[in-house]
Design a protein around this motif. Structure first.
Motif, PDB file in Angstrom:
ATOM      1  N   PRO A  41      43.096  40.216  48.023  1.00  0.00           N
ATOM      2  CA  PRO A  41      43.577  42.252  48.198  1.00  0.00           C
ATOM      3  C   PRO A  41      44.037  41.899  49.742  1.00  0.00           C
ATOM      4  O   PRO A  41      44.103  42.587  50.248  1.00  0.00           O
ATOM      5  CB  PRO A  41      42.352  42.871  47.892  1.00  0.00           C
ATOM      6  N   LEU A  42      43.787  40.634  50.548  1.00  0.00           N
ATOM      7  CA  LEU A  42      44.052  41.009  51.743  1.00  0.00           C
ATOM      8  C   LEU A  42      45.030  40.504  52.249  1.00  0.00           C
ATOM      9  O   LEU A  42      46.013  40.485  52.551  1.00  0.00           O
ATOM     10  CB  LEU A  42      43.553  40.431  52.283  1.00  0.00           C
ATOM     11  N   ALA A  43      46.295  39.891  51.042  1.00  0.00           N
ATOM     12  CA  ALA A  43      47.420  39.235  51.048  1.00  0.00           C
ATOM     13  C   ALA A  43      48.629  40.245  50.422  1.00  0.00           C
ATOM     14  O   ALA A  43      48.399  41.108  50.008  1.00  0.00           O
ATOM     15  CB  ALA A  43      47.500  38.702  50.382  1.00  0.00           C
ATOM     16  N   ARG A  44      49.886  39.987  51.539  1.00  0.00           N
ATOM     17  CA  ARG A  44      51.379  40.708  50.919  1.00  0.00           C
ATOM     18  C   ARG A  44      51.290  40.015  49.491  1.00  0.00           C
ATOM     19  O   ARG A  44      51.874  38.388  49.070  1.00  0.00           O
ATOM     20  CB  ARG A  44      52.534  40.985  51.626  1.00  0.00           C
ATOM     21  N   ASN A  45      52.021  41.297  48.241  1.00  0.00           N
ATOM     22  CA  ASN A  45      52.904  40.258  47.512  1.00  0.00           C
ATOM     23  C   ASN A  45      51.897  39.623  46.831  1.00  0.00           C
ATOM     24  O   ASN A  45      52.630  38.439  46.250  1.00  0.00           O
ATOM     25  CB  ASN A  45      54.010  40.301  47.849  1.00  0.00           C
ATOM     26  N   ALA A  46      50.428  39.592  46.656  1.00  0.00           N
ATOM     27  CA  ALA A  46      50.287  39.154  45.946  1.00  0.00           C
ATOM     28  C   ALA A  46      50.589  38.643  44.042  1.00  0.00           C
ATOM     29  O   ALA A  46      50.126  39.664  43.823  1.00  0.00           O
ATOM     30  CB  ALA A  46      48.183  39.335  46.114  1.00  0.00           C
ATOM     31  N   MET A  47      50.221  37.845  43.503  1.00  0.00           N
ATOM     32  CA  MET A  47      50.876  37.701  42.395  1.00  0.00           C
ATOM     33  C   MET A  47      50.291  36.561  41.604  1.00  0.00           C
ATOM     34  O   MET A  47      49.061  35.752  42.057  1.00  0.00           O
ATOM     35  CB  MET A  47      52.163  37.439  42.443  1.00  0.00           C
ATOM     36  N   VAL A  48      49.843  36.509  40.712  1.00  0.00           N
ATOM     37  CA  VAL A  48      49.251  35.978  39.280  1.00  0.00           C
ATOM     38  C   VAL A  48      50.140  36.200  38.315  1.00  0.00           C
ATOM     39  O   VAL A  48      50.954  36.331  37.613  1.00  0.00           O
ATOM     40  CB  VAL A  48      47.671  36.357  38.796  1.00  0.00           C
ATOM     41  N   THR A  49      50.081  34.598  37.480  1.00  0.00           N
ATOM     42  CA  THR A  49      51.026  34.130  36.316  1.00  0.00           C
ATOM     43  C   THR A  49      50.128  33.275  35.964  1.00  0.00           C
ATOM     44  O   THR A  49      49.276  33.036  36.228  1.00  0.00           O
ATOM     45  CB  THR A  49      52.393  33.135  36.768  1.00  0.00           C
ATOM     46  N   TYR A  50      49.553  33.822  34.085  1.00  0.00           N
ATOM     47  CA  TYR A  50      49.925  33.251  33.426  1.00  0.00           C
ATOM     48  C   TYR A  50      49.896  31.654  33.334  1.00  0.00           C
ATOM     49  O   TYR A  50      51.497  31.412  32.829  1.00  0.00           O
ATOM     50  CB  TYR A  50      49.675  34.540  31.421  1.00  0.00           C
ATOM     51  N   VAL A  51      48.907  31.304  32.658  1.00  0.00           N
ATOM     52  CA  VAL A  51      49.250  29.748  32.404  1.00  0.00           C
ATOM     53  C   VAL A  51      48.756  29.427  30.934  1.00  0.00           C
ATOM     54  O   VAL A  51      47.916  30.125  30.181  1.00  0.00           O
ATOM     55  CB  VAL A  51      48.893  28.198  33.479  1.00  0.00           C
ATOM     56  N   ASP A  52      48.768  28.233  30.387  1.00  0.00           N
ATOM     57  CA  ASP A  52      48.444  27.945  29.249  1.00  0.00           C
ATOM     58  C   ASP A  52      46.753  26.989  29.685  1.00  0.00           C
ATOM     59  O   ASP A  52      46.719  25.547  30.340  1.00  0.00           O
ATOM     60  CB  ASP A  52      49.279  26.432  27.841  1.00  0.00           C
ATOM     61  N   ARG A  53      46.110  27.415  29.066  1.00  0.00           N
ATOM     62  CA  ARG A  53      44.361  26.792  28.657  1.00  0.00           C
ATOM     63  C   ARG A  53      44.828  25.047  29.078  1.00  0.00           C
ATOM     64  O   ARG A  53      43.756  24.599  29.345  1.00  0.00           O
ATOM     65  CB  ARG A  53      43.660  27.345  28.602  1.00  0.00           C
ATOM     66  N   ALA A  54      45.375  25.125  27.410  1.00  0.00           N
ATOM     67  CA  ALA A  54      45.123  23.778  26.973  1.00  0.00           C
ATOM     68  C   ALA A  54      45.623  23.174  27.927  1.00  0.00           C
ATOM     69  O   ALA A  54      45.257  21.691  28.009  1.00  0.00           O
ATOM     70  CB  ALA A  54      45.061  23.969  25.912  1.00  0.00           C
ATOM     71  N   GLU A  55      46.316  22.900  28.555  1.00  0.00           N
ATOM     72  CA  GLU A  55      47.603  21.979  29.619  1.00  0.00           C
ATOM     73  C   GLU A  55      46.767  22.187  30.868  1.00  0.00           C
ATOM     74  O   GLU A  55      47.246  21.074  31.512  1.00  0.00           O
ATOM     75  CB  GLU A  55      48.753  23.213  29.769  1.00  0.00           C
ATOM     76  N   GLU A  56      46.161  22.807  31.432  1.00  0.00           N
ATOM     77  CA  GLU A  56      45.673  22.922  32.589  1.00  0.00           C
ATOM     78  C   GLU A  56      44.339  23.053  33.379  1.00  0.00           C
ATOM     79  O   GLU A  56      44.215  23.362  34.333  1.00  0.00           O
ATOM     80  CB  GLU A  56      46.951  24.321  33.547  1.00  0.00           C
ATOM     81  N   PHE A  57      43.326  23.492  31.899  1.00  0.00           N
ATOM     82  CA  PHE A  57      42.443  23.812  32.981  1.00  0.00           C
ATOM     83  C   PHE A  57      41.135  23.748  32.058  1.00  0.00           C
ATOM     84  O   PHE A  57      40.507  24.251  30.556  1.00  0.00           O
ATOM     85  CB  PHE A  57      42.055  25.543  32.484  1.00  0.00           C
TER      86      PHE A  57
END
Ligand code: UTP
Length: 475
Positions: free
Chosen positions: A381-397
């Motif tokens: 919340p302290l950053a400018r233009n913070a963004m979040v993107t979905y990724v595929d769990r099975a591929e990355e986590f």
């Protein structure tokens, strides 16, 4: 060696803050013990102490209230018109990686209590066939980035005072896993004392404070204090790819993610997965006061976590997987000495063995203590233009958290094998399957060999011949 002297400044400050009890054994301590206690006292942020104790130890931070939160807007890379947009972002990310603007940053200072492994967590053997360790897989991934894009990113690794020497030794013993020694930088994170519920600092022994690492959020000030930010600046690095030591599926440097981050002029970007259940133990991406933030699962009231949209889907569905890109100049601004923004602390109530009692009656006893930690996602919340993107769990986590059950070595290994089989499928190769669809062979793809399915397709001269029960490594 001369007798360690208790500096006047410590004595006065400690008295003024009513923390004299930490010195009650001083007269009876030997030379080395006094030196150790002084060293521990150096870790205490005395200037902040009164406010900190008041806000987090004597009081409890207010609970999150219903109505304060709205779901976050999450970018979906597979959404409509994504192909053209993604291609442009990918190209932008690749250029930044090629230009050496992006480094890797692993936080590896945690205590790994739940896994219960004797040694730094990164030294845990995890891959399905070779038993390669977490650190080795990350190193291979960075070598893969170097092979693919012509520049091997610099890797910063944050350790703790407890595992620093072991971590460095581990890397040396393995020839830095084939990386340039100058391109792997270790530094230690800060520590925080634990407190007794009345606000006094807890002692671990007559000459030791009860200190523990100050949380992954402490990494930002450790980046500054260690000189890592200056080192980055000198090398022309302006984007930090942050990931945890426990997730071997991570793309250490992801061109698409870097591209989105740059194109959106974001100071901090994050990856999210759709939550596996309402109360899955991951942070929740939310909007609060018009700003993107993450609410840790333990702070998210269950009634909110269970809310539904009118179509029955989960309202707060974006779970944090602790993968972020941070701009170096954002971190510099956040941790600058005169900065007027501060990351909050999080309180954890634990029972832990500490020193209680006085004089000869002093003894170690399991007691209530309060630990304070900072969390990396509080920078969002302290950053400018913070963004979040979905990724595929099975591929990355698929993190290694527990010794057994969910998020354990067994589930992570299973997920690594499933992913390797999927990549081979995508490359047109045949992988034997069991009746339930699970791969019937144990397959491992070194990240040095291929970083994703498309990379594998290009790299495979021909499909390997895989039979049921085989153990196959592509490296
Ligand atoms: P976890 O929250 O999973 O904690 O850390 P942990 O210490 O590894 O494990 P437990 O809770 O004791 O079982 C998430 C990531 O943050 C790092 C860890 O090394 C891991 O990569 N971390 C955590 C730090 O670097 N420093 C800390 O003070 C805490």
């Amino acid at each position: 060696m001369s007798e360690p002297i208790l500096p006047q400044r410590f004595a006065e400050t400690i008295r003024n803050l009513r923390q004299e009890h930490v010195l009650r054994f001083w007269p009876h301590l030997g030379r080395d013990q006094r030196a150790q206690l002084l060293c521990d006292l150096e870790a205490v942020p005395f200037a902040e102490l009164p406010g900190l104790v008041d806000a987090y130890v004597l009081k409890r931070p207010e609970a999150v209230r219903h109505g304060d939160l709205a779901p976050a807007e999450v970018l979906s890379p597979s959404g409509p018109e994504s192909a053209t947009r993604n291609a442009a972002a990918w190209q932008c990310g690749v250029e930044a990686i090629r230009a050496g603007r992006v480094c890797a940053f692993t936080v590896a200072g945690g205590q790994g209590t739940r896994l219960g492994f004797d040694g730094p967590k990164g030294a845990y053997p995890i891959s399905a066939v070779r038993n390669a360790t977490l650190f080795q897989l990350f190193a291979e991934s960075l070598r893969g980035v170097g092979r693919r894009w012509g520049h091997t990113p610099v890797w910063y690794i944050m350790t703790s005072p407890t595992n620093h020497a072991d971590t460095e030794r581990f890397f040396r013993a393995h020839g830095m896993f084939g990386l340039e020694p100058n391109a792997v930088r270790f530094f230690q994170q800060g520590q925080m004392p634990a407190f007794m519920p009345d606000g006094r600092i807890a002692l671990a022994d007559r000459h030791r404070l009860a200190l523990s690492p100050d949380g992954h959020g402490g990494s930002l000030r450790a980046l500054a204090a260690s000189g890592a930010l200056r080192d980055m600046q000198q090398r022309g690095i302006d984007i930090i790819s942050y990931f945890q030591v426990d997730n071997p599926l991570v793309q250490t440097i992801d061109p698409l993610f870097v591209g989105f981050h740059i194109q959106r002029a974001s100071e901090i970007s994050s990856k999210a997965v759709r939550k596996a259940s309402d109360t899955e133990k991951v942070g929740n991406f939310c909007m609060a006061d018009g700003r993107l933030c993450v609410i840790e699962y333990s702070d998210m009231p269950e009634s909110i976590a269970r809310e539904r949209n009118t179509d029955g889907s989960r309202r707060f569905d974006a779970g944090s997987i602790a993968i972020h890109l941070l701009n170096r100049d954002f971190v510099e601004r956040l941790v600058a000495p005169g900065s007027n923004v501060r990351m909050p602390w999080h309180r954890a109530d634990k029972r832990s063995p500490i020193l209680v009692g006085d004089g000869d009656a002093a003894r170690i006893e399991s007691s209530d203590i309060v630990k304070l930690e900072m969390f990396i996602f509080d920078a969002i919340p302290l950053a400018r233009n913070a963004m979040v993107t979905y990724v595929d769990r099975a591929e990355e986590f698929s993190p290694v958290k527990n010794a057994g059950g969910v998020d354990s070595p067994a589930t992570t290994r299973r997920d690594l094998v499933r992913r390797a089989a999927r990549w081979l499928d995508a490359a047109g190769c045949s992988v034997p399957r069991k009746p339930d669809g699970e791969p019937a062979a144990t397959i491992e793809i070194s990240p040095a060999f291929a970083l994703d399915a498309a990379d594998l397709r290009e790299r495979l001269p021909q499909c390997p011949n895989i039979r049921e029960g085989d153990r196959v490594v592509l490296e």
